[in-house]
Design a protein around this motif. Structure first.
Motif, short mmCIF file in Angstrom:
data_model
loop_
_atom_site.label_atom_id
_atom_site.label_comp_id
_atom_site.label_asym_id
_atom_site.label_seq_id
_atom_site.Cartn_x
_atom_site.Cartn_y
_atom_site.Cartn_z
N UNK A 1 1.22 -1.31 0.13
CA UNK A 1 0.17 -0.10 -0.03
C UNK A 1 1.17 1.11 -0.18
N UNK A 2 0.74 2.25 -0.37
CA UNK A 2 1.20 3.06 -0.86
C UNK A 2 0.83 4.29 0.58
N UNK A 3 1.83 4.93 1.09
CA UNK A 3 1.42 5.73 2.32
C UNK A 3 1.17 6.71 2.02
N UNK A 4 1.45 7.51 1.02
CA UNK A 4 0.35 9.31 0.19
C UNK A 4 -0.94 8.49 0.40
N UNK A 5 -1.01 7.26 -0.21
CA UNK A 5 -2.93 6.77 -0.01
C UNK A 5 -4.04 6.67 0.91
N UNK B 1 9.29 5.41 -4.31
CA UNK B 1 9.60 5.03 -5.14
C UNK B 1 10.12 6.17 -5.61
N UNK B 2 10.89 7.80 -5.22
CA UNK B 2 10.50 8.73 -5.19
C UNK B 2 10.13 9.87 -5.49
N UNK B 3 8.87 9.34 -4.80
CA UNK B 3 7.71 10.75 -4.85
C UNK B 3 6.98 9.95 -2.80
N UNK B 4 7.21 8.47 -3.35
CA UNK B 4 6.19 8.25 -2.43
C UNK B 4 6.67 6.99 -1.39
N UNK B 5 6.60 6.20 -0.46
CA UNK B 5 6.64 5.23 0.26
C UNK B 5 5.97 4.03 -0.08
#
Length: 439
Positions: free
Chosen positions: A242-246, A399-403
Motif C-alpha cells: 500500500x502507498x503511504x500517501x494514499x 519510489x521517488x515521490x512516495x513510500x
C-alpha cells in the motif's frame, strides 16, 4: 443465551470476546464498544475500536485479535467499576471487513470474568445475512447492578452506519451532500463576524503593528474534535502493499508496533510434526530496522548494542524501548519521521528472538503501522513451521515521490553460528559488517 435474553453479570472487570471460524472467503471482523448516555454517545471519545483502542477513563480497552485452535477472537476489556456513573449502557458491536456477517461461520460473543476466566455469558449468532455491522450484546445498568443482554441486530451500512446511529461524527473521504443532522454530534454554529470597513490610507503612511487575535470568548463553544476515522488497511498475501500517501501518511511520525501472544507453552524441542517449540514466559522479542538513506548511508536500529536511533536527525528512526510483555497497548515500538521521507531509500522492519524461545512457532503476532495523519495499516504473521529466530516483517521503499509499505511476513532460519541480523542482511542484500553485541 437466546436472542433478547439477559443475565446478571458481576460488577468487576470483564473480558468480552468476539469469535468466529476463519477460512477462505471469510471476512475479517473487528470488535468495538460504545458508551451511551440516554441512548447516544456524549462525544466521539465514547467510541472504542481499532483506531481508538482505549476510552479516556480507562474503563474500556480494545485488546486485539488472536488465533488459536481454529478460532479467531477479538477482545475488549470492560472494567465496570471504572465506568462513570452517568454511563447507562455499553454496546458491544462488530464490523465485517471484506464481506457480510452471513459469511462468518460460528459467530459468537462471550463474557468472561477477567480475574479467573470463568464464562459469565455466551450468545451464538446464527441469523446474520447481509449485515456488515452487528450489535451482538450490551451491558446495561438496572437497579444499581449490571446485566448483559444478547442483541443480535445488524446494519447493512457497516461500521459507519452503526457509529452514526449512536451519534458519532464520522470522517468521510467524499461527501455527495452534507450529512444529516442525526449523523453528527453538533454544537451551535459559530457567530458570523460583522463586515469591517477599512478607512482609506492617509499621508504620511503610518506603519501599524500586526493585528492581534481577539481575546478568547469564554462563552464561545469549543471547536468540535476531529471526526473519527473508520478506515484501515489490512495487508494480505493477495494484497501485500500500500502507498503511504494514499493512506494520508505524508508527515509526522509513523509508529510501527509489534505485539504478540504465546499460543501454547512447551518445555522441550520438536514434535512429531517437526515443529519448533519451547516458548517460555520470559520471551524477549526485539523489533529492529535496517535502513538505507538516500545518500547511501546504512545502519540498524535495535536494542542490541543500544542502537536506538534518533527521530529528528539521521537515521530519522527511533526505537522507543525494549518491551518483554507483547501487550497490545505497549509491545515493541519504532517511530519513523515521515517529515524526512525524501531521505529514505528503504527500511526493512524485522523481529528477532533475543531469549526465551528457540523459534517463532506457536507465537501469534500482529504488526500495525500507524501514521500520525493517516489510516492504520496492519497485518498478522503467518504460522511459523520452521525453526526460525528472525522474521522480516515489512519493507518500506521509496519510489521517488512516495513510500510504499510491502508486507513480508517471512521467517528465516539462520545457519549454525550465523546471527539473525547477518542472516536477514544477506537475504535482503544490505551488505553491512556485523560484530557481536549485547543489551
Amino acid at each position: 443465551m437466546s436472542k433478547g435474553s439477559n443475565v446478571p453479570v458481576p460488577t468487576s472487570t470483564l473480558r468480552v470476546e468476539l469469535g468466529w471460524r476463519p477460512g477462505p472467503g471469510v471476512p475479517d471482523a473487528d470488535a468495538s464498544a460504545l458508551l451511551l448516555v440516554n441512548g447516544k454517545v456524549r462525544s466521539d471519545g465514547d467510541f472504542v475500536f481499532y483506531n481508538q483502542p482505549a476510552h479516556t477513563s480507562g474503563a474500556v480497552r480494545h485488546e486485539g485479535k488472536r488465533t488459536a485452535d481454529g478460532q479467531v477472537t477479538d477482545a475488549l476489556l470492560v472494567d465496570l467499576p471504572r465506568l462513570e456513573p452517568v454511563i447507562e449502557k455499553v454496546v458491544l458491536a462488530a464490523s465485517a471487513d471484506g464481506g457480510s456477517f452471513g459469511r462468518v461461520p460460528g459467530l459468537y460473543i462471550r463474557v468472561l470474568d477477567a480475574r479467573d476466566g470463568t464464562e459469565v455469558a455466551r450468545f451464538d449468532s446464527a441469523d446474520a445475512t447481509v449485515e456488515t455491522a452487528f450489535v451482538l450484546g450490551e451491558f446495561y445498568r438496572r437497579q444499581g447492578a449490571w446485566k448483559f443482554r444478547a442483541v443480535g441486530q445488524g446494519y447493512g451500512s457497516g461500521l459507519e452506519g452503526l457509529a452514526t446511529d449512536y451519534g458519532i461524527t464520522v470522517d468521510e473521504p467524499q461527501h455527495a451532500a452534507p450529512p444529516s443532522p442525526a449523523a453528527r454530534v453538533q454544537g451551535p454554529p459559530p457567530p458570523v463576524a460583522p463586515p469591517v470597513t477599512v478607512p482609506p490610507p492617509v499621508a504620511p503612511p503610518v506603519t501599524m503593528p500586526p493585528p492581534q487575535p481577539p481575546p478568547a470568548n469564554p462563552w464561545q463553544p469549543a471547536a468540535p474534535p476531529a471526526p473519527v476515522r473508520l478506515t484501515k488497511v489490512t495487508l494480505t498475501k493477495e494484497a501485500p502493499s500500500v502507498s503511504l500517501s494514499k493512506q494520508g501518511g505524508t508527515s509526522g511520525a509513523l509508529r510501527v508496533n509489534l505485539n504478540w501472544q504465546v499460543r501454547k507453552q512447551f518445555s522441550g524441542w520438536g514434535s512429531k510434526r517437526g515443529r519448533a517449540v519451547a516458548m517460555h514466559a520470559d520471551l524477549d522479542l526485539d523489533l529492529c530496522a535496517l535502513y538505507e538513506l538516500s545518500d547511501g548511508r546504512k545502519g540498524v536500529v535495535q536494542a542490541l548494542g543500544n542502537a536506538f536511533g534518533a527521530l529528528h536527525q539521521p537515521p530519522y528512526i527511533h526505537l522507543d524501548g525494549d518491551d518483554r510483555t507483547g501487550a497490545v497497548d505497549t509491545g515493541e515500538n519504532l517511530s519513523i519521521n515521515l517529515d524526512h521521507k525524501q531521505d529514505f531509500r528503504r527500511i526493512l522492519i524485522f523481529v528477532t528472538i533475543y531469549e526465551g524461545a528457540r523459534s517463532f512457532a506457536d507465537l501469534h503476532a500482529t504488526v500495525t503501522l500507524q501514521p500520525l495523519n493517516g489510516a492504520p495499516i496492519d497485518f498478522s504473521l503467518d504460522e511459523c513451521t520452521v525453526p526460525s529466530t528472525v522474521c522480516a516483517l515489512a519493507l518500506i521503499s521509496s519510489n521517488g515521490s512516495d513510500l510504499v509499505v510491502q508486507r513480508e511476513a517471512r521467517y528465516l532460519v539462520p545457519e549454525r553460528g550465523v546471527s539473525p541480523q547477518r542472516t536477514i542482511d544477506h537475504v535482503y542484500g544490505w551488505g553491512m559488517n556485523w560484530t557481536p553485541g549485547r543489551k
